[in-house]
Design a protein around this motif. Structure first.
Motif, PDB file in Angstrom:
ATOM      1  N   ARG A  24     -11.196  13.550 124.819  1.00  0.00           N
ATOM      2  CA  ARG A  24     -10.562  12.235 124.774  1.00  0.00           C
ATOM      3  C   ARG A  24     -11.597  11.126 124.042  1.00  0.00           C
ATOM      4  O   ARG A  24     -10.907  10.507 123.303  1.00  0.00           O
ATOM      5  N   GLN A  25     -12.832  11.155 124.669  1.00  0.00           N
ATOM      6  CA  GLN A  25     -13.754  10.314 124.137  1.00  0.00           C
ATOM      7  C   GLN A  25     -13.874  10.843 122.371  1.00  0.00           C
ATOM      8  O   GLN A  25     -13.915   9.540 121.729  1.00  0.00           O
ATOM      9  N   VAL A  28     -11.074   9.270 120.467  1.00  0.00           N
ATOM     10  CA  VAL A  28     -11.114   7.687 120.357  1.00  0.00           C
ATOM     11  C   VAL A  28     -12.017   7.431 119.131  1.00  0.00           C
ATOM     12  O   VAL A  28     -11.609   6.573 118.228  1.00  0.00           O
ATOM     13  N   ASP A  31     -10.258   8.508 116.017  1.00  0.00           N
ATOM     14  CA  ASP A  31      -9.012   7.808 116.006  1.00  0.00           C
ATOM     15  C   ASP A  31      -7.894   8.899 115.840  1.00  0.00           C
ATOM     16  O   ASP A  31      -6.788   8.925 115.158  1.00  0.00           O
TER      17      ASP A  31
END
Length: 245
Positions: A24-25, A28, A31
Motif C-alpha cells: 500500500r505504501q 502511494v 501513484d
C-alpha cells in the motif's frame, strides 16, 4: 522471466519487508493502487525503469540491488547430513537455529529462553561456521539461506521432528479458529498424484511467502506456527493385514 530476473524481484520484495514497507505504501509512492502493485510483484512484470525507481526508494542503486540478488542466489539451499546431525545433537543449538531462521535477534532469544548472552553468542558463531548466518558487528544476524531453503528429505532434522515432535503436534483437537486438521482419502491415478504434489509445493511456497511478509511486524505480533501437509500411497495397517497374499 529468467531466474536472474526472478531473483532480482525477490530481492526487491525482501528489501521492502526489511524496511517495513507495505504494498500500500509503495503504491502511494508510485501513484498506483495496492492491487496493481500486488499484481505487478505476483506476475514479476517490471520494466527496468520501474525496478530502478523502486530500488531508489529503498536507498539502493541498480548495481547494489543486483549484488544483493547475486548474494541471495549464492546462499545455502540445504545443509549436509553432517551439518544437520550437528544441530540435532545439541537441543539448545537447534533452538537458536530455529529462532534465527524466524528472524529473531539475539536479545529476543535471551529474553525468551534460558540462555545468557555469552552462551547465545557461542551458538550463533557455530551457526555462522555452518554457513547458515553471518554474525555482524553488534551481534546483529544476517541469514545466508536461499528462498527455497529446506531440510534434507530424509535427514537428521526430519527424523528428529518425526521422533520428538510429530506425535506432540498431532495431540490436539484442532478446534480453534486458527487451527485446522484435514484428513482426506481417495483413489488417485499416478497423474493425479503428481498434480496434487505440485499443489502441495505451491502451498508450501505460499506459506514461506506469508512467513516472509510477517517479518516486518514486531516479534510480539508473530506466532510460531506449524503446518503439516503430507501425501503418500497408504492403507490402514489393519486393512493391509486383511489383504490376500
Amino acid at each position: 522471466m529468467s531466474s536472474q530476473q526472478s531473483q532480482l524481484i525477490a530481492t526487491l520484495k525482501q528489501q521492502l519487508r526489511s524496511k517495513g514497507l507495505t504494498y500500500r505504501q509503495l503504491g502511494v509512492a508510485l501513484d498506483l493502487s495496492e492491487a496493481r502493485v500486488k499484481k505487478m510483484f505476483a506476475s514479476e512484470r517490471f520494466t527496468l525503469d520501474r525496478v530502478i525507481e523502486i530500488a531508489g526508494m529503498l536507498g539502493l542503486t541498480l548495481s547494489e540491488l543486483t549484488r544483493l540478488a547475486e548474494q541471495q542466489q549464492a546462499a545455502i539451499h540445504t545443509l549436509t547430513e553432517q551439518q544437520e546431525a550437528e544441530l540435532t545433537a545439541d537441543t539448545r543449538l537447534l533452538l537458536v537455529c530455529v529462532c534465527v531462521l524466524n528472524h529473531w535477534s539475539m536479545d529476543d532469544i535471551t529474553r525468551t529462553y534460558q540462555l545468557d548472552s555469552h552462551t547465545c553468542l557461542l551458538y550463533l558463531l557455530r551457526l555462522d561456521k555452518l554457513g547458515l548466518i553471518q554474525v555482524l558487528p553488534g551481534n546483529r544476524i544476517r541469514l545466508n539461506i536461499a528462498r527455497d531453503f529446506d531440510w534434507r528429505s530424509d535427514g537428521p532434522i526430519r527424523r528428529f521432528f518425526i521422533q520428538h515432535g510429530l506425535s506432540d503436534f498431532l495431540n490436539d483437537d484442532f478446534v480453534r479458529e486458527d487451527e485446522s486438521l484435514c484428513f482426506t482419502h481417495g483413489m488417485l491415478s499416478r497423474a493425479a498424484m503428481h498434480q496434487m504434489q505440485a499443489e502441495i509445493r505451491r502451498l508450501r511456497q505460499r506459506f514461506a511467502e506469508l512467513h516472509s511478509d510477517s517479518m516486518s511486524l514486531p516479534l510480539t505480533h508473530r506466532h510460531g506456527t506449524a503446518m503439516i501437509v503430507a501425501m503418500r500411497e497408504w492403507e490402514l495397517q489393519a486393512f493391509e493385514k486383511l489383504r490376500r497374499n
